[in-house]
Design a protein around this motif. Structure first.
Motif, PDB file in Angstrom:
ATOM      1  N   LEU A  31     -22.377 -15.344  24.844  1.00 27.33           N
ATOM      2  CA  LEU A  31     -22.943 -15.621  23.528  1.00 27.33           C
ATOM      3  C   LEU A  31     -21.843 -15.875  22.506  1.00 27.33           C
ATOM      4  O   LEU A  31     -20.759 -15.303  22.596  1.00 27.33           O
ATOM      5  N   PRO A  32     -22.103 -16.736  21.523  1.00 25.55           N
ATOM      6  CA  PRO A  32     -21.118 -16.962  20.457  1.00 25.55           C
ATOM      7  C   PRO A  32     -20.800 -15.661  19.737  1.00 25.55           C
ATOM      8  O   PRO A  32     -21.691 -14.890  19.396  1.00 25.55           O
ATOM      9  N   THR A  33     -19.528 -15.423  19.514  1.00 30.39           N
ATOM     10  CA  THR A  33     -19.060 -14.172  18.919  1.00 30.39           C
ATOM     11  C   THR A  33     -17.811 -14.438  18.099  1.00 30.39           C
ATOM     12  O   THR A  33     -17.066 -15.367  18.388  1.00 30.39           O
ATOM     13  N   ILE A  34     -17.590 -13.626  17.072  1.00 31.89           N
ATOM     14  CA  ILE A  34     -16.301 -13.604  16.379  1.00 31.89           C
ATOM     15  C   ILE A  34     -15.620 -12.305  16.773  1.00 31.89           C
ATOM     16  O   ILE A  34     -16.146 -11.224  16.525  1.00 31.89           O
ATOM     17  N   ALA A  35     -14.470 -12.397  17.421  1.00 36.54           N
ATOM     18  CA  ALA A  35     -13.722 -11.218  17.836  1.00 36.54           C
ATOM     19  C   ALA A  35     -12.488 -11.074  16.955  1.00 36.54           C
ATOM     20  O   ALA A  35     -11.706 -12.019  16.806  1.00 36.54           O
ATOM     21  N   VAL A  36     -12.322  -9.892  16.380  1.00 39.54           N
ATOM     22  CA  VAL A  36     -11.204  -9.637  15.465  1.00 39.54           C
ATOM     23  C   VAL A  36     -10.065  -8.972  16.226  1.00 39.54           C
ATOM     24  O   VAL A  36     -10.236  -7.898  16.802  1.00 39.54           O
ATOM     25  N   VAL A  37      -8.899  -9.621  16.211  1.00 40.52           N
ATOM     26  CA  VAL A  37      -7.748  -9.163  16.983  1.00 40.52           C
ATOM     27  C   VAL A  37      -6.544  -9.035  16.062  1.00 40.52           C
ATOM     28  O   VAL A  37      -6.292  -9.908  15.231  1.00 40.52           O
ATOM     29  N   GLY A  38      -5.776  -7.959  16.236  1.00 44.67           N
ATOM     30  CA  GLY A  38      -4.572  -7.797  15.424  1.00 44.67           C
ATOM     31  C   GLY A  38      -3.680  -6.708  15.979  1.00 44.67           C
ATOM     32  O   GLY A  38      -4.154  -5.789  16.645  1.00 44.67           O
ATOM     33  N   ILE A 137     -17.058  -8.688  15.975  1.00 46.70           N
ATOM     34  CA  ILE A 137     -16.697  -7.533  16.797  1.00 46.70           C
ATOM     35  C   ILE A 137     -15.253  -7.141  16.532  1.00 46.70           C
ATOM     36  O   ILE A 137     -14.330  -7.941  16.732  1.00 46.70           O
ATOM     37  N   ASP A 138     -15.058  -5.924  16.072  1.00 45.32           N
ATOM     38  CA  ASP A 138     -13.721  -5.379  15.837  1.00 45.32           C
ATOM     39  C   ASP A 138     -13.210  -4.759  17.131  1.00 45.32           C
ATOM     40  O   ASP A 138     -13.908  -3.973  17.771  1.00 45.32           O
ATOM     41  N   LEU A 139     -11.981  -5.106  17.504  1.00 42.04           N
ATOM     42  CA  LEU A 139     -11.382  -4.613  18.747  1.00 42.04           C
ATOM     43  C   LEU A 139     -10.173  -3.733  18.437  1.00 42.04           C
ATOM     44  O   LEU A 139      -9.566  -3.857  17.363  1.00 42.04           O
ATOM     45  N   PRO A 140      -9.790  -2.837  19.351  1.00 43.40           N
ATOM     46  CA  PRO A 140      -8.640  -1.956  19.101  1.00 43.40           C
ATOM     47  C   PRO A 140      -7.384  -2.745  18.765  1.00 43.40           C
ATOM     48  O   PRO A 140      -7.157  -3.841  19.298  1.00 43.40           O
ATOM     49  N   THR A 171     -16.260 -17.644  22.142  1.00 42.73           N
ATOM     50  CA  THR A 171     -15.787 -16.652  21.175  1.00 42.73           C
ATOM     51  C   THR A 171     -14.808 -17.267  20.189  1.00 42.73           C
ATOM     52  O   THR A 171     -13.824 -17.907  20.583  1.00 42.73           O
ATOM     53  N   ILE A 172     -15.070 -17.071  18.911  1.00 42.24           N
ATOM     54  CA  ILE A 172     -14.129 -17.446  17.857  1.00 42.24           C
ATOM     55  C   ILE A 172     -13.149 -16.291  17.712  1.00 42.24           C
ATOM     56  O   ILE A 172     -13.548 -15.142  17.512  1.00 42.24           O
ATOM     57  N   ILE A 173     -11.861 -16.582  17.846  1.00 46.57           N
ATOM     58  CA  ILE A 173     -10.834 -15.542  17.783  1.00 46.57           C
ATOM     59  C   ILE A 173     -10.295 -15.461  16.357  1.00 46.57           C
ATOM     60  O   ILE A 173      -9.721 -16.424  15.846  1.00 46.57           O
ATOM     61  N   LEU A 174     -10.515 -14.325  15.738  1.00 47.19           N
ATOM     62  CA  LEU A 174     -10.033 -14.093  14.377  1.00 47.19           C
ATOM     63  C   LEU A 174      -8.771 -13.244  14.469  1.00 47.19           C
ATOM     64  O   LEU A 174      -8.831 -12.045  14.728  1.00 47.19           O
ATOM     65  N   VAL A 175      -7.614 -13.875  14.288  1.00 46.36           N
ATOM     66  CA  VAL A 175      -6.328 -13.198  14.438  1.00 46.36           C
ATOM     67  C   VAL A 175      -5.817 -12.750  13.073  1.00 46.36           C
ATOM     68  O   VAL A 175      -5.721 -13.556  12.144  1.00 46.36           O
ATOM     69  N   VAL A 176      -5.486 -11.467  12.959  1.00 46.49           N
ATOM     70  CA  VAL A 176      -4.994 -10.911  11.697  1.00 46.49           C
ATOM     71  C   VAL A 176      -3.478 -10.732  11.800  1.00 46.49           C
ATOM     72  O   VAL A 176      -2.989 -10.030  12.689  1.00 46.49           O
TER      73      VAL A 176
END
Length: 323
Positions: A31-38, A137-140, A171-176
């Motif tokens: 499924l389409p998702t925005i995953a937050v990575v940093g 979705i916030d990831l560790p 998945t859209i990857i949101l890189v911080v």
């Protein structure tokens, strides 16, 4: 299109995907998702706090120990209410200050009270008249060195968990990434490039613009203008609450106002406001649009999924223009 018109168009799509995920369709269909990575200390928590309008767990080391699905629902008739769910637990509450306690309680139940991580998803749905319509979705945070009480391979565990989300091509990857580090050396961006080498589904957030050395502004502008590491979805620069402002109990509302003033008055960055490449408000709009565009890419895929007739009907109505 103003924000209210955008919300009317965005909400049905996001609700549909969240409903499909809640009944387990994501186990069979990406499924389409925005995953937050940093990386740790990248400012990820501050960005999420500004988007959601509530404080999230903070501290040293690994704070996000389970994937957290943050569902933000704009409703003018609701002042503020939330539902947190995980496994067979569901808790409803209407006090924003309780978010930290409930999230920590959920993480302790799933990952234990130590400093380990768990792949089980926690869902936090916030409905308010002031939030944007968004689901992510916030990831560790990525770590390199294990601290006391953590397994020696904690870094590898976190990377494996993140990879499970970002390798999904929907998945859209949101890189911080902080402004005051060399962007090319950040582990989060490296991981994004490994699964998305063309940068077609990666959006980068540059944080902490107030901490860069004087004279380095030109370098930051080149990054935001996509001249250093090209990303098809580009870059947005934001300024969230720093530790001093958090210690002084600055509200998130005040922090948003201060962020706007910071960019308006900044000698080098004020132009980014006109270009819609600065502020958390701009980021929220870009993310909502990006998520809906991803959902709309291949509607026939979802119509062939074996799911409830209600969901299929909803999909058919959506893409036939009923919504």
């Amino acid at each position: 299109m103003d924000r209210d018109q955008l919300a009317e168009k965005v909400r049905p799509f996001i609700d549909l995907i969240d409903d499909m995920r809640s009944i387990g369709i994501d186990k069979e269909l990406p499924l389409p998702t925005i995953a937050v990575v940093g990386d740790q200390s990248s400012g990820k928590s501050s960005v999420l706090e500004t988007l959601s309008g509530v404080a999230l767990p903070r501290g040293t080391g690994i704070v996000t120990r389970c994937p957290l699905l943050l569902q933000l629902c704009k409703d003018r008739t609701v002042k503020w209410e939330a539902v947190i769910s995980y496994r067979d637990k569901v808790n409803e509450f209407d006090e924003p200050s309780e978010v930290v306690r409930y999230v920590e309680q959920a993480q302790n139940a799933l990952a234990g009270k130590g400093v380990g991580i768990c792949e089980d998803l926690i869902t936090l749905k916030i409905t308010s008249s002031t939030v944007c319509d968004l689901s992510l979705i916030d990831l560790p945070g990525i770590t390199r060195v294990a601290v006391k009480g953590q397994p020696d391979d904690i870094g590898a565990q976190i990377k494996n968990l993140i990879s499970k989300f970002i390798k999904n091509k929907r998945t859209i990857i949101l890189v911080v990434v902080p402004c005051n580090v060399d962007i090319a050396t950040t582990e989060a961006l490296k991981m994004a490039q490994e699964v998305d080498p063309e940068g077609t589904r990666t959006l980068a957030i540059l944080t902490k613009p107030d901490l860069i050395d004087r004279g380095a502004e030109k370098n930051v502008l080149e990054i935001v203008h996509n001249k250093v590491i090209f990303l098809n979805m580009g870059y947005v620069i934001v300024k969230c609450r720093g530790q001093k402002q958090i210690d002084e109990n600055m509200s998130i509302t005040c922090a948003i106002e201060e962020e706007l003033e910071f960019f308006r008055n900044h000698e080098h960055f004020r132009s980014l406001l006109r270009e819609e490449k600065a502020t958390t408000k701009c980021l929220a709009t870009k993310l909502s649009n990006a998520l809906v565009n991803e959902i709309k890419v291949s509607p026939t895929t979802y119509l062939t999924v074996s799911c409830s007739s209600y969901t299929q009907c909803t999909l058919e109505n959506m893409w036939s223009g009923t919504y």
